[in-house]
Design an enzyme around this catalytic site. Structure first.
Site, PDB file in Angstrom:
ATOM      1  N   GLU A 113     129.044 -23.142  34.368  1.00  7.77           N
ATOM      2  CA  GLU A 113     128.122 -22.062  33.988  1.00  7.77           C
ATOM      3  C   GLU A 113     126.516 -22.505  34.543  1.00  7.77           C
ATOM      4  O   GLU A 113     125.773 -22.994  33.529  1.00  7.77           O
ATOM      5  CB  GLU A 113     128.200 -21.571  32.565  1.00  7.77           C
ATOM      6  N   ASP A 142     127.477 -24.979  23.859  1.00  6.05           N
ATOM      7  CA  ASP A 142     128.389 -25.476  23.158  1.00  6.05           C
ATOM      8  C   ASP A 142     128.606 -26.839  24.098  1.00  6.05           C
ATOM      9  O   ASP A 142     129.773 -27.656  23.948  1.00  6.05           O
ATOM     10  CB  ASP A 142     129.792 -24.825  23.354  1.00  6.05           C
ATOM     11  N   LYS A 276     134.740 -20.218  21.515  1.00  4.32           N
ATOM     12  CA  LYS A 276     133.580 -19.141  21.503  1.00  4.32           C
ATOM     13  C   LYS A 276     133.339 -18.516  20.095  1.00  4.32           C
ATOM     14  O   LYS A 276     132.269 -18.275  19.517  1.00  4.32           O
ATOM     15  CB  LYS A 276     133.823 -17.940  22.519  1.00  4.32           C
ATOM     16  N   ASP A 300     127.405 -12.624  27.096  1.00  2.00           N
ATOM     17  CA  ASP A 300     127.694 -13.985  27.910  1.00  2.00           C
ATOM     18  C   ASP A 300     126.545 -14.595  28.859  1.00  2.00           C
ATOM     19  O   ASP A 300     125.595 -13.699  29.158  1.00  2.00           O
ATOM     20  CB  ASP A 300     129.008 -13.884  28.763  1.00  2.00           C
ATOM     21  N   ASP A 464     137.291 -11.835  20.718  1.00  2.00           N
ATOM     22  CA  ASP A 464     136.680 -10.610  20.707  1.00  2.00           C
ATOM     23  C   ASP A 464     137.552  -9.367  20.335  1.00  2.00           C
ATOM     24  O   ASP A 464     137.086  -8.334  19.452  1.00  2.00           O
ATOM     25  CB  ASP A 464     135.688 -10.371  22.043  1.00  2.00           C
TER      26      ASP A 464
END
Length: 755
Positions: A113, A142, A276, A300, A464
């Site tokens: 990412e 993280d 997450k 995100d 989620d």
């Protein structure tokens, strides 16, 4: 004029629009009647078959497809959307009455990412049209990366130029990498002042980009006096909590930058971290201690705010419902700025439009993990019309629910008692770093309700959906609204392997939910979820299971051709019309649905074929991985999807974009096996057709299983990209090792058929 003002006061801030769905219902019921007719046909003619196995397998698969269709019709029976009116909000509600919002941005790996993507998301959120003194942005890292922290520090410096520029000139696209693209230049008729500022800001963004890019290629200074001293000697999976207040709006000015806070929660190999969901719970606790806003937005790292008024759209739902207990969270759709033309991998969620609108008409949309505003009190376990306010909760109960932090218990009590004047009392987050560090420790949750009854729930890779299910199970409703322009845009998987990995993670997590105490059908008994809402969740959770009947059904034509048997009526039998009717009606109906929302014919075909391909590859492995987990042979792993940043110099028209590439992943092997056995079957069938003497026995052709051959051709068309991959080299070709293994399995299948 007074009359117009009075009319405006009574106009709704949000409204639910119910869509006419009669035509779709009629088509769905016709198709359902044909599916039931197929099952009746199977039962009536079962004893007339010479070989029972293919007939029985076909009956079981078709029973599953019929059940699946019934549930889908039930979910999609009503269709509705929610529309919001921010212009009415601004004329009716003073900004001083807007609730504070804590913004959560999560990232886990600066390689998968890229930091520049995350920082553009941060910049777009800092620049939204909302009072800055009512916002606090938390970046959860993280990966415990000094690169991410450095990027955030430099980005915050640039934001002091970028945010005023956006608001001064009402810039609509507030993510710089989208605003400053190769085609973006100030117009000649723009004000000279604007042209000069535009060039200055573009240069500053270019410098920021270079700083982050260069920082990624060099080691960071590691000494006690450096800001990066806390990162010395740490490992991403073993380090203490790191919390840094990068920017603080101490004066409470609505025009300054919001609070910007960096968090890397404590990690230790001795403790579970729950991916997450664990990061989101730390964010909820840390923000509860530091700013304690009654609303929380999570996005995100790649989902930038594409609509600067997105917070105002959310406030339309906050103030628009007569009773706030109607709505626990407000979801905005996930859409993609880099989506490939015609969606060749079938991963852009375009075909979920009617399913989402159907679920919205019941108890509300599912929580999609990003682009969602939550009421903090709901995350803290509150139920609709909850008469048990914090005044009635003992200190022991607060300790058991929220943990031993005195600060967190106090702020949670304020939220649950709905005395939300606390945001003014916590305008200096830096005063609470010690308390925030305490609640971010990896052992804090033990003996509390975190992850089991409050916060993000553990037990599924799709935390989620599980969290949203828990919220609906307590009786809450939810809402989804789509704005123009779209509220958020993010990265889609732009390579086939990353798309397949993403699909596997999604469907693994959904299937895992069925084996938790939040099984949607169980919640209809012991919870307050509506039955049709539970069916919607159940339908989604069973997507991985569908891989088994689809795989069997795709194998049946090949089995029957090789075995010289059949599972479909012969072409001279009237029953063949039922199967032809299902095939034609289903595909025309699917195309009609896509056409109504502007999907092209090519994209429709890609969605249809990739639904088959993804089901028999990624979803199959999701099913297998959960089964192995249940019997104790393996554990599911949360796999981060690769995000790719397209720089301004990249050529978006590259001919390789959208082409299928392959790696050594075993997930493609079932697809290759299905392709090979159907090719072998077609060769076998064509040889039989060649041997027929048409001049003497024309009717003999009807006994050769033309229906089965047509099905094999259809499977071949669905796996056409795999067929091309068999003959290509390099990354565009299927690895030879995969071909050899699949070929061996295909030959084994043929041998079993001939016995």
């Amino acid at each position: 004029m007074a009359k117009n003002t009075q009319d405006l006061y009574y106009l709704p801030l949000q409204e639910t629009i119910v869509h006419n769905n009669k035509t779709a219902r009629a088509i769905e019921l016709v198709n359902l009647s044909l599916l039931v007719s197929v099952l009746v046909y199977r039962v009536v003619y079962f004893n007339d078959q010479e070989q029972y196995l293919p007939w029985l397998l076909a009956f079981l698969c078709e029973s599953w497809f019929t059940f699946n269709w019934i549930v889908a019709v039930c979910i999609k029976w009503n269709q509705c959307t929610t529309k919001t009116y921010p212009d009415r909000l601004l004329k009716r509600v003073s900004e001083s009455k807007f609730p504070a919002v804590d913004i959560f941005v999560t990232t886990a790996d600066p390689v998968l990412e890229p930091s520049i993507i995350t920082m553009n998301t941060v910049l777009s959120l800092l620049a939204v049209d909302y009072p800055a003194n009512k916002l606090a942005l938390y970046l959860s890292d993280d990966g415990c990366s000094p690169l991410t922290f450095y990027s955030l520090v430099e980005t915050t410096k640039f934001a002091k130029l970028w945010v005023p520029f956006c608001k001064k000139y009402n810039v609509q696209v507030r993510a710089p990498f989208r605003y400053f693209n190769t085609k973006a230049t100030p117009l000649k008729n723009d004000l000279l002042e604007f042209q000069q500022e535009w060039k200055k800001i573009k240069k500053e963004y270019g410098d920021l980009y270079k700083k982050i890019d260069h920082a990624a290629q060099r080691p960071f200074p590691c000494d006690d006096d450096s800001d990066f001293g806390v990162f010395c000697g740490v490992h991403r999976s073993d380090h203490p909590t790191i919390i840094k207040v990068v920017s603080e709006n101490k004066e409470g000015s609505p025009t300054d930058l919001p609070h910007v806070i960096y968090i890397s929660r404590e990690k230790s190999p001795k403790h579970q971290h729950h991916y997450k969901a664990g990061a989101m719970n730390v964010l909820a606790r840390v923000s509860g201690v530091m700013t304690n806003a009654p609303l929380m937005l999570n996005v995100d790292c790649d989902m930038y705010a594409n609509n600067p008024q997105v917070f105002l759209h959310a406030m339309c739902m906050v103030f628009g419902f007569k009773d706030e207990d109607n709505c626990a969270f407000f979801q905005f759709p996930q859409a993609f700025y880099d989506g490939l033309k015609d969606d060749p991998f079938g991963n852009q969620l375009a075909d979920s439009f009617y399913l989402i609108n159907g679920i919205s008409s019941i108890q509300g949309t599912v929580y999609a993990g990003s682009n969602c505003f939550h009421r903090r009190k709901v995350i803290y376990g509150s139920s609709p019309n909850d008469s048990t306010k914090s005044d009635n909760i003992s200190n022991e109960d607060l300790h058991k629910i929220f943990g031993k932090s005195t600060e967190l218990k106090e702020t949670a009590a304020q939220i649950l008692s709905e005395t939300n004047a606390n945001i003014e009392n916590r305008s200096c987050p830096s005063n609470f770093i010690e308390a925030a560090t305490h609640v971010a420790s990896c052992s804090y949750e033990y003996g509390t309700y975190w992850g089991t009854q409050i916060g993000g729930l553990y037990g599924s890779a799709t935390e989620d959906v599980l969290t949203g299910l828990n919220i609906h199970g307590r009786g809450w409703r939810s809402a989804i609204t789509s704005t123009d322009p779209l509220a958020f845009l993010g990265c889609s998987a732009t390579t086939y392997p990353s798309s397949l990995t993403q699909q596997k993670r999604w469907f693994t997590g959904l299937f895992e939910i069925l084996f938790t105490d939040k099984n949607p059908l169980l919640l209809t008994i012991k919870g307050n979820i509506w039955f049709r809402q539970a069916l919607a969740y159940f339908y989604c959770c069973l997507w991985a299971v569908r891989s088994v009947p689809e795989l069997c059904y795709a194998s049946l034509p090949a089995y029957c051709i090789i075995k010289d048997s059949h599972f479909l009526p012969k072409v001279n039998e009237r029953a063949i019309l039922i199967f032809m009717g299902i095939f034609v009606i289903y595909n025309l109906y699917a195309y009609w649905e896509c056409k109504r929302i502007g999907i092209s014919l090519r994209m429709w075909w890609n969605l249809q074929r990739m639904e088959r391909v993804n089901t028999m590859t990624g979803r199959l492995f999701a099913f297998v991985s959960v089964m192995l987990k249940l019997i104790g042979l393996s554990n599911t792993v949360f796999e981060v999807t690769q995000k790719e940043h397209v720089s301004n110099d990249d050529d978006n028209d590259n001919v390789s974009v959208g082409r299928f590439t392959y790696d050594n992943s075993p997930m493609i092997m079932p697809g290759v096996v299905i392709l090979l056995i159907n090719i072998m079957a077609l060769v076998n069938g064509m040889l039989r057709l060649y041997k027929v003497d048409y001049s003497e026995n024309w009717m003999g052709v009807s006994k050769l299983g033309l229906g089965e051959m047509f099905c094999s051709v259809w499977v071949l068309l669905c796996f056409w990209e795999y067929l091309k991959g068999l003959f290509r080299n390099g990354k565009y070709g299927i690895p030879s090792s995969t071909i050899w293994k699949s070929g061996a399995l295909a030959l084994l299948f043929v041998q079993i058929c001939r016995r």
